[in-house]
Design a protein around this motif. Structure first.
Motif, PDB file in Angstrom:
ATOM      1  N   LEU A 169       0.890  -1.144   0.069  1.00  0.00           N
ATOM      2  CA  LEU A 169       0.003   0.095  -0.064  1.00  0.00           C
ATOM      3  C   LEU A 169       0.950   1.265   0.081  1.00  0.00           C
ATOM      4  O   LEU A 169       0.566   2.166  -0.797  1.00  0.00           O
ATOM      5  N   ARG A 173       0.958   4.108  -3.110  1.00  0.00           N
ATOM      6  CA  ARG A 173       0.645   5.117  -2.958  1.00  0.00           C
ATOM      7  C   ARG A 173       1.678   6.195  -3.405  1.00  0.00           C
ATOM      8  O   ARG A 173       1.366   7.208  -4.016  1.00  0.00           O
ATOM      9  N   THR A 174       2.826   5.487  -3.125  1.00  0.00           N
ATOM     10  CA  THR A 174       3.962   6.550  -3.824  1.00  0.00           C
ATOM     11  C   THR A 174       4.035   6.767  -4.995  1.00  0.00           C
ATOM     12  O   THR A 174       4.411   7.874  -5.716  1.00  0.00           O
ATOM     13  N   PHE A 177       1.151   8.960  -6.278  1.00  0.00           N
ATOM     14  CA  PHE A 177       1.266  10.460  -5.783  1.00  0.00           C
ATOM     15  C   PHE A 177       2.417  10.854  -6.806  1.00  0.00           C
ATOM     16  O   PHE A 177       2.446  12.038  -7.123  1.00  0.00           O
ATOM     17  N   ASP A 184       3.023  11.922  -0.982  1.00  0.00           N
ATOM     18  CA  ASP A 184       1.754  11.400  -0.395  1.00  0.00           C
ATOM     19  C   ASP A 184       1.714  12.215   0.830  1.00  0.00           C
ATOM     20  O   ASP A 184       2.700  12.312   1.739  1.00  0.00           O
ATOM     21  N   ARG A 186       0.232  11.370   3.729  1.00  0.00           N
ATOM     22  CA  ARG A 186       0.039  10.847   4.876  1.00  0.00           C
ATOM     23  C   ARG A 186       1.790  10.233   5.114  1.00  0.00           C
ATOM     24  O   ARG A 186       2.342   9.731   4.261  1.00  0.00           O
ATOM     25  N   LEU A 191       0.320   5.180   8.025  1.00  0.00           N
ATOM     26  CA  LEU A 191      -0.134   4.253   7.226  1.00  0.00           C
ATOM     27  C   LEU A 191       0.045   2.760   7.828  1.00  0.00           C
ATOM     28  O   LEU A 191      -0.755   2.211   7.794  1.00  0.00           O
ATOM     29  N   PHE A 208      -7.541   4.476   3.057  1.00  0.00           N
ATOM     30  CA  PHE A 208      -6.089   4.584   2.331  1.00  0.00           C
ATOM     31  C   PHE A 208      -6.316   4.177   0.868  1.00  0.00           C
ATOM     32  O   PHE A 208      -5.732   4.638  -0.042  1.00  0.00           O
ATOM     33  N   GLU A 211      -8.140   6.903  -0.996  1.00  0.00           N
ATOM     34  CA  GLU A 211      -7.489   7.823  -1.484  1.00  0.00           C
ATOM     35  C   GLU A 211      -6.332   7.392  -2.526  1.00  0.00           C
ATOM     36  O   GLU A 211      -5.969   8.178  -3.481  1.00  0.00           O
ATOM     37  N   LEU A 212      -6.078   6.016  -2.635  1.00  0.00           N
ATOM     38  CA  LEU A 212      -5.337   5.502  -3.797  1.00  0.00           C
ATOM     39  C   LEU A 212      -6.052   5.648  -5.205  1.00  0.00           C
ATOM     40  O   LEU A 212      -5.333   5.641  -6.073  1.00  0.00           O
TER      41      LEU A 212
END
Length: 346
Positions: A169, A173-174, A177, A184, A186, A191, A208, A211-212
């Protein structure tokens, strides 16, 4: 006014328009100037040469006899070294290595929880048989060993899988974004805590993942996340209920607890498969790991020309066929008469 020659040095008097070429040696004539002009005002300068410079130059330009053509007696071993460019080294991140084992851990978790559920149901069948007859000691020992082993291995395996999913995750996300040109919002520790701390991990993983997906998510990915989130909350409630059921005081309640624990393990195995499906759906793949093909809908339109003639009633078709035959017969008769008239005329 004279014009000096740049090649032979002769000076020619200017008579009318200036000349360009020397009449003696066909050299270039300099621009006109006074004969007695001082050196600072001249547009040329004199260069001292040896008296035999012409003969020396001719001797120097004499070509020497050509020798043999240069060649190699063997294949030369020298040359320019042009190695391929080395691949760019990317900085290894520790979470990337853990996330790489995500799929194998999910499959292993499914197998372990499935075996744990079968062990619990085997214990429940032994309890049912024990109501009317004695159970052999070796069978009871095997049941105790399987329940204990899988009861310990399954939670440990689930914890390692949860850590791998949290690492995936963070990496996902990295990447997302970074593609948007952002960072990111957060922190990494938030996380990890939101995914692994009991209680709060029932809510935050779904947040999470939402948001992804971004502001304009894929409908299939959004549906997969919602289904997974609901199943995750349901599995957490089942785990709480199974933990509380173990404190039952009666024999029947304990037996029902064994059955319910087996049902919980089977649900955990199914949830691991559901998690694998959700993760691969977010990556644009199906459950088997193949790239999901896109289905495109194209608006259908009528052809520009009628391909199949419309069906007409039978009576109309018969009349048209009869009329067509009569017209052909009349044309044949008319043609025959004309032919006969032509023969008679001949």
């Amino acid at each position: 006014m004279v014009q000096p020659c740049a090649r032979c040095g002769a000076r020619w008097a200017v008579q009318g328009a200036p000349m360009h070429w020397c009449p003696r040696c066909r050299g270039v004539l300099l621009s006109p100037g006074k004969v007695d002009a001082p050196a600072a005002q001249r547009n040329y300068r004199w260069v001292a040469r040896r008296p035999d410079h012409r003969t020396r130059k001719a001797a120097a330009t004499t070509s020497a006899p050509l020798g043999p053509t240069p060649h190699y007696t063997q294949t030369p071993r020298w040359g320019l070294l042009d190695p391929p460019p080395a691949p760019a080294r990317t900085r290894e991140r520790p979470l990337r290595g853990i996330a790489a084992h995500r799929d194998r851990l999910l499959v292993g978790t499914t197998i372990v929880f499935l075996l744990a559920g079968l062990a619990e149901y085997g214990r429940y069948l032994i309890l049912l048989q024990n109501r009317a007859r004695l159970i052999p000691g070796w069978l009871l020992s095997i049941s105790d060993a399987t329940v204990l082993v899988f009861g310990v291995i399954a939670p440990i395996y689930a914890l390692v899988t949860a850590v791998s999913l949290a690492a995936w995750l963070i990496e996902a996300r990295t990447i997302v974004f970074t593609a948007y040109g952002r960072r990111d919002p957060r922190r990494r520790w938030s996380l990890i805590a939101g995914c692994l701390v009991p209680g709060v991990n029932l809510i935050w993983p779904g947040v999470f993942l939402t948001e992804l997906l971004g502001a304009d998510p894929d409908p299939r990915s959004w549906r997969a996340v919602r289904i997974w989130w609901a199943a995750w909350v349901f599995s957490g409630l089942l785990l709480i209920a199974a933990t509380l059921w173990r404190d039952a005081s009666t024999l029947q309640a304990e037996a029902d607890g064994v059955s319910f624990t087996g049902f919980t393990n089977l649900c955990a195995a199914g949830f691991a498969i559901l998690t694998l499906w959700m993760v691969r759906t977010l990556e644009g793949r199906d459950l088997r790991g193949d790239i999901r093909s896109a289905h495109r809908w194209v608006m259908a339109a009528d052809p520009a020309q009628v391909v199949i003639a419309p069906v007409e009633p039978g009576a109309v078709a018969v009349r048209e066929d009869a009329g067509h035959d009569e017209a052909e017969r009349a044309d044949a008769v008319r043609t025959g008469e004309n032919t006969q008239e032509e023969v008679v005329a001949k």
